[in-house]
Design a protein around this motif. Structure first.
Motif, PDB file in Angstrom:
ATOM      1  N   ARG A  87     -10.412   0.766  -2.531  1.00 38.23           N
ATOM      2  CA  ARG A  87     -10.811   1.880  -3.399  1.00 38.23           C
ATOM      3  C   ARG A  87     -11.581   2.947  -2.601  1.00 38.23           C
ATOM      4  O   ARG A  87     -11.422   4.136  -2.816  1.00 38.23           O
ATOM      5  N   ARG A  88     -12.368   2.490  -1.636  1.00 34.71           N
ATOM      6  CA  ARG A  88     -13.148   3.433  -0.811  1.00 34.71           C
ATOM      7  C   ARG A  88     -12.298   4.026   0.327  1.00 34.71           C
ATOM      8  O   ARG A  88     -12.794   4.769   1.159  1.00 34.71           O
ATOM      9  N   GLY A  89     -11.029   3.622   0.381  1.00 36.54           N
ATOM     10  CA  GLY A  89     -10.143   4.152   1.434  1.00 36.54           C
ATOM     11  C   GLY A  89     -10.298   3.417   2.752  1.00 36.54           C
ATOM     12  O   GLY A  89      -9.826   3.891   3.784  1.00 36.54           O
ATOM     13  N   ASP A 129       0.842  -1.195   0.000  1.00 32.30           N
ATOM     14  CA  ASP A 129       0.000   0.000   0.000  1.00 32.30           C
ATOM     15  C   ASP A 129       0.879   1.246   0.000  1.00 32.30           C
ATOM     16  O   ASP A 129       1.477   1.601   1.014  1.00 32.30           O
ATOM     17  N   TYR A 130       0.957   1.898  -1.155  1.00 33.83           N
ATOM     18  CA  TYR A 130       1.775   3.110  -1.287  1.00 33.83           C
ATOM     19  C   TYR A 130       0.911   4.371  -1.242  1.00 33.83           C
ATOM     20  O   TYR A 130       1.383   5.444  -1.580  1.00 33.83           O
ATOM     21  N   SER A 131      -0.355   4.215  -0.848  1.00 35.83           N
ATOM     22  CA  SER A 131      -1.275   5.349  -0.952  1.00 35.83           C
ATOM     23  C   SER A 131      -0.921   6.474   0.020  1.00 35.83           C
ATOM     24  O   SER A 131      -1.331   7.606  -0.185  1.00 35.83           O
ATOM     25  N   LYS A 132      -0.169   6.169   1.072  1.00 37.06           N
ATOM     26  CA  LYS A 132       0.151   7.236   2.038  1.00 37.06           C
ATOM     27  C   LYS A 132       1.643   7.552   2.058  1.00 37.06           C
ATOM     28  O   LYS A 132       2.169   8.032   3.071  1.00 37.06           O
ATOM     29  N   GLY A 133       2.341   7.260   0.978  1.00 39.43           N
ATOM     30  CA  GLY A 133       3.772   7.578   0.894  1.00 39.43           C
ATOM     31  C   GLY A 133       4.588   6.769   1.881  1.00 39.43           C
ATOM     32  O   GLY A 133       4.098   5.816   2.492  1.00 39.43           O
TER      33      GLY A 133
END
Ligand code: FES
Length: 262
Positions: free
Chosen positions: A221-223, A192-196
């Motif tokens: 997708r919905r976070g 999971d790279y969504s938060k850097g």
């Protein structure tokens, strides 16, 4: 003098033979074309050029110093894997060649030493991945338990081919070899790279079914954060589905040895 001329001529021939959009990963110090594979070459693209400037962020530079401090000063190169990992997290899940060059500079080795590592370990991605990099285990126990179907379902649901990123940049699907939880096969992992690099996580989802992996994707997708571990409600971690069928009582302690009898 003659040797130098011959070497120069060989270099000219080699660069003439090299396909134009490709450059040698080793910055000119490398293998001949006939023995190379795709791994020896870096494909230039607008977002992945060898001459781009790439630097660790200020916050990550602190982490770099901390990582390097774990090694003796004359073995800085041992930090190559954690530094590549940090660079990959900072760069949204993949390593442009310029990031590898930055790592080489920090640990004071030739860039080829870093390329060797980045191309060997499959967890280093040298092309863009989605914010969520879904990796399906393809090794025998997971394959016997339906990993091919899991992968097909994911690819179909997301409308992509293997390793292709969805148009919104959210997902891509790849394959990994055994990730060490065969007892809960089939399984997938999600990088999971969504938060850097601050919020990076690497999560295992086990005992998955085609229906469940689609649910996991939609939750991401919905976070939302799907619960990790086994997805089979009848199992507790890697215990048997529906509870134990053997070893139901307290185990008997081992018989004491009669040391006096010896
Ligand atoms: S075979 Fe899939 S985790 Fe081991």
């Amino acid at each position: 003098m003659a040797a130098r001329l011959v070497a120069k001529r060989l270099l000219e021939i080699r660069s003439a033979l090299r396909p134009s959009p490709l450059i040698a990963l080793s910055n000119g110090a490398s293998s001949s074309r006939s023995f190379s594979s795709a791994l020896n070459y870096h494909l230039e693209s607008p977002d992945n050029k060898a001459d781009m400037i790439w630097e660790f962020s200020k916050a990550n530079m602190e982490k770099v110093k901390e990582i390097i401090s774990h090694y003796p000063s004359n073995y800085k190169q041992s930090a190559v894997i954690p530094l590549l990992d940090l660079a990959q997290q900072q760069h949204g899940g993949w390593l442009p060649v310029s990031a590898m060059n930055a790592v080489a500079k920090i640990i004071e080795v030739a860039p080829i030493r870093v390329y060797e590592v980045a191309t060997f370990y499959t967890m280093f991605n040298r092309a863009k991945v989605g914010k969520y990099h879904l990796l399906v285990c393809g090794t025998t126990p997971c394959m016997i338990r339906g990993s091919r179907e899991i992968e097909d379902t994911l690819l179909k649901h997301l409308g992509v081919k293997r390793n292709e990123v969805t148009k919104d940049g959210m997902f891509c699907v790849g394959e990994m070899e055994c990730m060490g939880c065969c007892v809960n096969a089939p399984m997938i992992t999600v990088a999971d790279y969504s938060k850097g690099s601050e919020g990076y996580t690497y999560n295992y989802y086990e005992d998955v079914t085609p229906k469940r992996v689609v649910e996991i994707v939609e939750m991401l997708r919905r976070g939302e954060a799907p619960p990790v571990g086994t997805q089979n409600p009848e199992r507790i971690r890697s215990g048997p589905a529906g509870g134990n069928t053997t070893l139901l009582g307290e185990p008997k302690p081992p018989p004491c040895r009669d040391l006096d009898a010896c």
